[in-house]
Design a protein around this motif. Structure first.
Motif, PDB file in Angstrom:
ATOM      1  N   ILE A   1      12.094   5.708  15.318  1.00 32.93           N
ATOM      2  CA  ILE A   1      12.915   5.498  14.119  1.00 32.93           C
ATOM      3  C   ILE A   1      12.189   4.576  13.144  1.00 32.93           C
ATOM      4  N   THR A   2      11.585   3.502  13.696  1.00 37.72           N
ATOM      5  CA  THR A   2      10.842   2.563  12.854  1.00 37.72           C
ATOM      6  C   THR A   2       9.642   3.248  12.206  1.00 37.72           C
ATOM      7  N   VAL A   3       8.959   4.091  12.970  1.00 30.72           N
ATOM      8  CA  VAL A   3       7.795   4.803  12.436  1.00 30.72           C
ATOM      9  C   VAL A   3       8.199   5.720  11.283  1.00 30.72           C
ATOM     10  N   ILE A   4       9.293   6.446  11.455  1.00 33.43           N
ATOM     11  CA  ILE A   4       9.735   7.388  10.415  1.00 33.43           C
ATOM     12  C   ILE A   4      10.140   6.640   9.147  1.00 33.43           C
ATOM     13  N   ILE A   5      10.922   5.570   9.322  1.00 28.29           N
ATOM     14  CA  ILE A   5      11.391   4.821   8.150  1.00 28.29           C
ATOM     15  C   ILE A   5      10.214   4.151   7.432  1.00 28.29           C
ATOM     16  N   ALA A   6       9.306   3.526   8.202  1.00 29.36           N
ATOM     17  CA  ALA A   6       8.173   2.840   7.588  1.00 29.36           C
ATOM     18  C   ALA A   6       7.271   3.820   6.845  1.00 29.36           C
ATOM     19  N   THR A   7       7.085   5.019   7.416  1.00 31.45           N
ATOM     20  CA  THR A   7       6.260   6.024   6.736  1.00 31.45           C
ATOM     21  C   THR A   7       6.902   6.457   5.426  1.00 31.45           C
ATOM     22  N   GLY A   8       8.229   6.676   5.447  1.00 31.63           N
ATOM     23  CA  GLY A   8       8.927   7.084   4.226  1.00 31.63           C
ATOM     24  C   GLY A   8       8.897   6.018   3.151  1.00 31.63           C
ATOM     25  N   VAL A   9       9.104   4.757   3.554  1.00 31.13           N
ATOM     26  CA  VAL A   9       9.106   3.669   2.568  1.00 31.13           C
ATOM     27  C   VAL A   9       7.719   3.500   1.962  1.00 31.13           C
ATOM     28  N   THR A  10       6.677   3.578   2.785  1.00 28.64           N
ATOM     29  CA  THR A  10       5.313   3.418   2.279  1.00 28.64           C
ATOM     30  C   THR A  10       4.953   4.545   1.315  1.00 28.64           C
ATOM     31  N   TYR A  11       5.372   5.754   1.639  1.00 28.24           N
ATOM     32  CA  TYR A  11       5.090   6.896   0.759  1.00 28.24           C
ATOM     33  C   TYR A  11       5.834   6.774  -0.564  1.00 28.24           C
ATOM     34  N   ALA A  12       7.111   6.380  -0.474  1.00 33.96           N
ATOM     35  CA  ALA A  12       7.914   6.308  -1.697  1.00 33.96           C
ATOM     36  C   ALA A  12       7.481   5.166  -2.596  1.00 33.96           C
ATOM     37  N   SER A  13       7.028   4.062  -1.996  1.00 32.68           N
ATOM     38  CA  SER A  13       6.676   2.875  -2.792  1.00 32.68           C
ATOM     39  C   SER A  13       5.190   2.756  -3.068  1.00 32.68           C
ATOM     40  N   SER A  14       4.389   3.670  -2.535  1.00 26.86           N
ATOM     41  CA  SER A  14       2.927   3.627  -2.703  1.00 26.86           C
ATOM     42  C   SER A  14       2.368   2.259  -2.314  1.00 26.86           C
ATOM     43  N   LEU A  15       2.807   1.760  -1.169  1.00 29.32           N
ATOM     44  CA  LEU A  15       2.375   0.436  -0.735  1.00 29.32           C
ATOM     45  C   LEU A  15       0.874   0.383  -0.469  1.00 29.32           C
ATOM     46  N   ASP A  16       0.291   1.515  -0.104  1.00 28.21           N
ATOM     47  CA  ASP A  16      -1.133   1.513   0.205  1.00 28.21           C
ATOM     48  C   ASP A  16      -1.986   1.275  -1.038  1.00 28.21           C
ATOM     49  N   SER A  17      -1.617   1.918  -2.124  1.00 31.70           N
ATOM     50  CA  SER A  17      -2.415   1.771  -3.347  1.00 31.70           C
ATOM     51  C   SER A  17      -1.998   0.555  -4.169  1.00 31.70           C
ATOM     52  N   THR A  18      -0.720   0.199  -4.120  1.00 30.04           N
ATOM     53  CA  THR A  18      -0.229  -0.918  -4.940  1.00 30.04           C
ATOM     54  C   THR A  18      -0.539  -2.269  -4.314  1.00 30.04           C
ATOM     55  N   TYR A  19      -0.324  -2.404  -2.997  1.00 34.59           N
ATOM     56  CA  TYR A  19      -0.477  -3.701  -2.335  1.00 34.59           C
ATOM     57  C   TYR A  19      -1.590  -3.714  -1.285  1.00 34.59           C
ATOM     58  N   GLY A  20      -2.336  -2.646  -1.191  1.00 36.42           N
ATOM     59  CA  GLY A  20      -3.456  -2.617  -0.258  1.00 36.42           C
ATOM     60  C   GLY A  20      -3.053  -2.591   1.204  1.00 36.42           C
ATOM     61  N   VAL A  21      -1.912  -1.993   1.508  1.00 36.92           N
ATOM     62  CA  VAL A  21      -1.451  -1.894   2.896  1.00 36.92           C
ATOM     63  C   VAL A  21      -2.317  -0.876   3.637  1.00 36.92           C
ATOM     64  N   GLN A  22      -2.816  -1.252   4.815  1.00 34.65           N
ATOM     65  CA  GLN A  22      -3.636  -0.339   5.612  1.00 34.65           C
ATOM     66  C   GLN A  22      -2.737   0.714   6.269  1.00 34.65           C
ATOM     67  N   ILE A  23      -3.085   1.975   6.089  1.00 31.42           N
ATOM     68  CA  ILE A  23      -2.298   3.070   6.650  1.00 31.42           C
ATOM     69  C   ILE A  23      -3.145   3.857   7.650  1.00 31.42           C
ATOM     70  N   VAL A  24      -2.461   4.707   8.407  1.00 26.52           N
ATOM     71  CA  VAL A  24      -3.131   5.495   9.440  1.00 26.52           C
ATOM     72  C   VAL A  24      -4.110   6.483   8.828  1.00 26.52           C
ATOM     73  N   GLY A  25      -3.719   7.123   7.757  1.00 25.26           N
ATOM     74  CA  GLY A  25      -4.593   8.097   7.115  1.00 25.26           C
ATOM     75  C   GLY A  25      -4.416   9.496   7.675  1.00 25.26           C
ATOM     76  N   HIS A  26      -5.430  10.308   7.503  1.00 22.87           N
ATOM     77  CA  HIS A  26      -5.335  11.726   7.857  1.00 22.87           C
ATOM     78  C   HIS A  26      -5.216  11.919   9.362  1.00 22.87           C
ATOM     79  N   ILE A  27      -4.210  12.679   9.770  1.00 17.35           N
ATOM     80  CA  ILE A  27      -4.021  13.071  11.167  1.00 17.35           C
ATOM     81  C   ILE A  27      -4.091  14.593  11.211  1.00 17.35           C
ATOM     82  N   PRO A  28      -5.155  15.153  11.748  1.00 17.95           N
ATOM     83  CA  PRO A  28      -5.298  16.612  11.724  1.00 17.95           C
ATOM     84  C   PRO A  28      -4.268  17.297  12.610  1.00 17.95           C
TER      85      PRO A  28
END
Length: 694
Positions: A284-311
């Motif tokens: 549940i935490t993984v799903i919510i955190a992924t959605g919030v990061t995507y919606a808020s663009s935390l990776d590009s705006t605040y430099g949050v490290q993300i998992v990246g591409h998962i084939p």
């Protein structure tokens, strides 16, 4: 209300007991028995093949008797629950291994399927394990250290990840090969050398290493990962040094995740009897955190490290980096032993709880095949896991079939859902790593009970824990094992030696130093030694026996001198008497003087009975010392008796020449048989119909 028992039987020496109750069959030669065993093992039949197939692939043994209506619901719910938990933990533990999260999902799939086919633990959940992942990550960092600045989308980054998973897969392959070799040699018993205090102290200390290694991801820092001795303190120093560079956004994400994960996990633990399935707070935490990061663009705006591409899709077979075997061999031995010991320990705990048995050697085969085959699909080493095994059992799992539903959940994520976790913050996975170690940290609660039960095991726990925390995971484990074995050696070297007394009107003999109402038998000194007699403790054994019987070199020499002087005077007297035909009247008084002098040198009693009931084995050096002690006792004028010798000890003593210095009729089945015989010898001539009356 008290009860008494009267026993009336013959006195039994070892020879007489064997004649009366021994086997009538003559033992065959070793060569004949060996040929028979080889011939039996080489016979091949359909029945033998089916039996071998069921033994080596247990699913063919338990699946035909599967109770579909009774077990299928529990296995389904438990398997799905564990499968959901495997997704975030697999990705999180991949970070510990210093590889991409997708490889954690692969390691959560293949070992589960393979263990379902070959494993014997019905409630064991295999996959990624924090301690094994951390140890593997240390090897990966040593061979392929990570640069601080690397563009994740560059070709160099892809090559870098390929090198890392190649090393991690090589560790898994070599670990699997080691387990298969151990299975071929039937070395499943080696897991016993990792005792419970060692395993608990090791996993508890390793939890600190895992927590410290995740601080950089939780704080958004980019610091090098340290390996080798004192790595925990080096990492802490780097984190403290870089605290001013903490990413505020990642710190807030970590704090929120911890505030959610810790209370819900506590609820799952306290209410596990009421909850049909635990609350899947990690996914549940993984799903919510992924959605919030995507919606808020935390990776590009605040430099949050993300998992990246998962084939998405199934991994293609790839050969691990086998050229690294010489470099990883030493670390892989430690990883193999830890993974196997934890897996077998967990399997035994739940097997005892649910009333079935596991086979340690078959577990070697199961985990060996799991690691060997999985390594060909870019997986890192796997083992049974504490958290998922506990959830599998508490969720109502019955058999290994739950692994089928677990693997289906992971397979769906691999084929369809995996790419959706692109924006998952690494800080969330780090928090999942830390909170999954709750059970390991709580093992400190066992220390007060351990101190009360066994102070030696308490010291083993503390030494292992300190060694792992201060030095390193693999080196600390080695120190813990060596220290534990040293305590065993020291206990056998300093085994207690005491004089036994008899409880009045019984045939019970106990150490008089601990039982004030047990009294010495007149004319008999009964000595017992509570340990083996071997090259390592022979000096201590000699000192203890000499102390109890007062067999000092001075007294032995004095006794020998007096005996030789008396024999010389006897010879001189007999010669004078024959030559002169006159009796030497002065000789009798002189002879009495020497006899009284020898009597003064005697130790307590004229008979020494050695109780060998606690002597579990004797080696050649111990047997020679034992014979030497018997000779010294005879020089002091003492008669030696033995009792309660097991067959192995007696065989070595007799083969070493004990019967050259001792009467075979002085070896008795019990202490009481020997005591009654000695007392009868004093009172009357020996008879063939001696009896024991208690």
């Amino acid at each position: 209300m008290s009860a008494s028992v009267a026993v009336y039987r013959n006195i039994y020496t070892e020879d007489r007991f064997k004649q009366t109750y021994g086997s009538d069959e003559k033992p065959s030669g070793e060569g004949v028995r060996l040929r028979e065993r080889l011939a039996a093992s080489c016979r091949c039949s359909r029945r033998a093949c089916l039996h071998l197939l069921k033994e080596r692939v247990p699913i063919f043994k338990w699946l035909p008797g599967y109770r579909l209506k009774k077990w299928i619901l529990g296995d389904t719910i438990a398997g799905l629950t564990v499968g959901i938990l495997h997704i975030p933990q697999g990705m999180a533990f991949a970070l510990l291994t210093s590889v991409a999260p997708i490889y954690g999902l692969y390691t959560s799939f293949f070992p589960v399927v393979l263990y379902m086919l070959f494993g014997t633990g019905r409630h064991v959940s295999t996959g990624t394990f924090a301690v094994v992942s951390l140890m593997t990550g240390t090897v990966v960092e040593q061979l392929v250290p990570s640069p601080l600045e690397l563009n994740s989308s560059s070709p160099e980054a892809a090559d870098f990840e390929a090198q890392r998973i190649g090393v991690a897969s090589a560790v898994a392959l070599l670990s699997g090969i080691m387990m298969l070799c151990m299975f071929g040699l039937q070395l499943g018993f080696l897991s016993t050398y990792l005792s419970e205090p060692i395993v608990k102290a090791f996993t508890s200390a390793a939890a600190f290493h895992v927590t410290v290694s995740q601080l950089q991801s939780m704080l958004g820092l980019r610091v090098p990962r340290h390996t080798g001795s004192f790595s925990l303190f080096k990492t802490l120093a780097s984190v403290m040094e870089n605290l001013p560079h903490t990413n505020t956004a990642e710190l807030l994400i970590s704090m929120v995740c911890l505030l959610v994960l810790v209370p819900v996990k506590e609820i799952n633990m306290r209410c596990r009897q009421r909850l049909r399935t635990p609350i899947p707070v990690e996914i549940i935490t993984v799903i919510i955190a992924t959605g919030v990061t995507y919606a808020s663009s935390l990776d590009s705006t605040y430099g949050v490290q993300i998992v990246g591409h998962i084939p998405a899709g199934f991994p293609r077979p790839r050969m691990p980096a086998v050229h690294t075997f010489p470099d990883i061999a030493g670390d892989t031995v430690a990883i193999t032993f830890v993974g196997y010991a934890v897996s077998v320990s967990l399997a035994m705990i739940y097997a005892d709880k649910h009333g079935y048995s596991i086979h340690p050697n078959q577990e070697l085969l199961a985990h060996g095949i799991s690691n060997t085959v999985s390594s060909l699909f870019t997986c890192f080493p796997s083992s049974a896991t504490l958290a998922t095994t506990n959830i599998l059992e508490s969720a109502g799992g019955y058999t290994q079939l739950s692994g089928l539903f677990t693997s289906l959940v992971v397979l769906i994520v691999l084929l369809l859902i995996g790419p959706l976790f692109y924006f998952l913050p690494k800080a969330v996975l780090a928090c999942i790593n830390v909170t999954s170690l709750r059970q390991m940290f709580l093992q400190f609660r066992d220390l007060p009970d351990l101190w009360r039960i066994s102070k030696i095991d308490f010291v083993v726990w503390v030494v292992t824990w300190l060694s792992v925390v201060v030095l390193n995971v693999d080196l600390g484990l080695a120190i813990g094992v060596v220290f534990s074995m040293m305590t065993v050696i020291c206990r056998t070297q300093r085994a207690g030696c005491s004089v036994l007394g008899r409880a009045s009107n019984t045939e019970i003999y106990r150490p008089m130093e601990n039982h004030s109402k047990c009294y010495a038998v007149p004319g008999v000194t009964i000595v017992t030694y509570n340990g083996p007699i071997y090259y390592g403790n022979r000096s201590f054994f000699r000192e203890e026996i000499s102390r109890l019987l007062d067999l000092t070199p001075e007294r032995i020499r004095s006794r020998e001198k007096a005996r030789k002087a008396m024999e010389r005077r006897e010879r001189e007297s007999s010669v004078n008497t024959v030559e002169r035909g006159v009796a030497n009247t002065s000789f009798s008084s002189e002879n009495e003087f020497f006899k009284s002098e020898m009597a003064e040198n005697d130790v307590q009693g004229q008979a020494v009975l050695i109780d060998c009931s606690s002597v579990i084995f004797v080696d050649v050096a111990g047997a020679r010392l034992f014979i030497q002690m018997c000779i010294e006792c005879q020089k002091m004028g003492l008669r030696i008796y033995l009792s309660n010798c097991n067959e192995g000890v007696l065989k070595i003593l007799t083969s070493s020449g004990l019967m050259n210095y001792m009467n075979p009729q002085h070896i008795f089945v019990t202490v009481h048989d020997a005591v009654v015989h000695i007392q009868e010898q004093k009172e009357k001539p020996p008879e063939n119909t001696s009896t024991v009356w208690v």
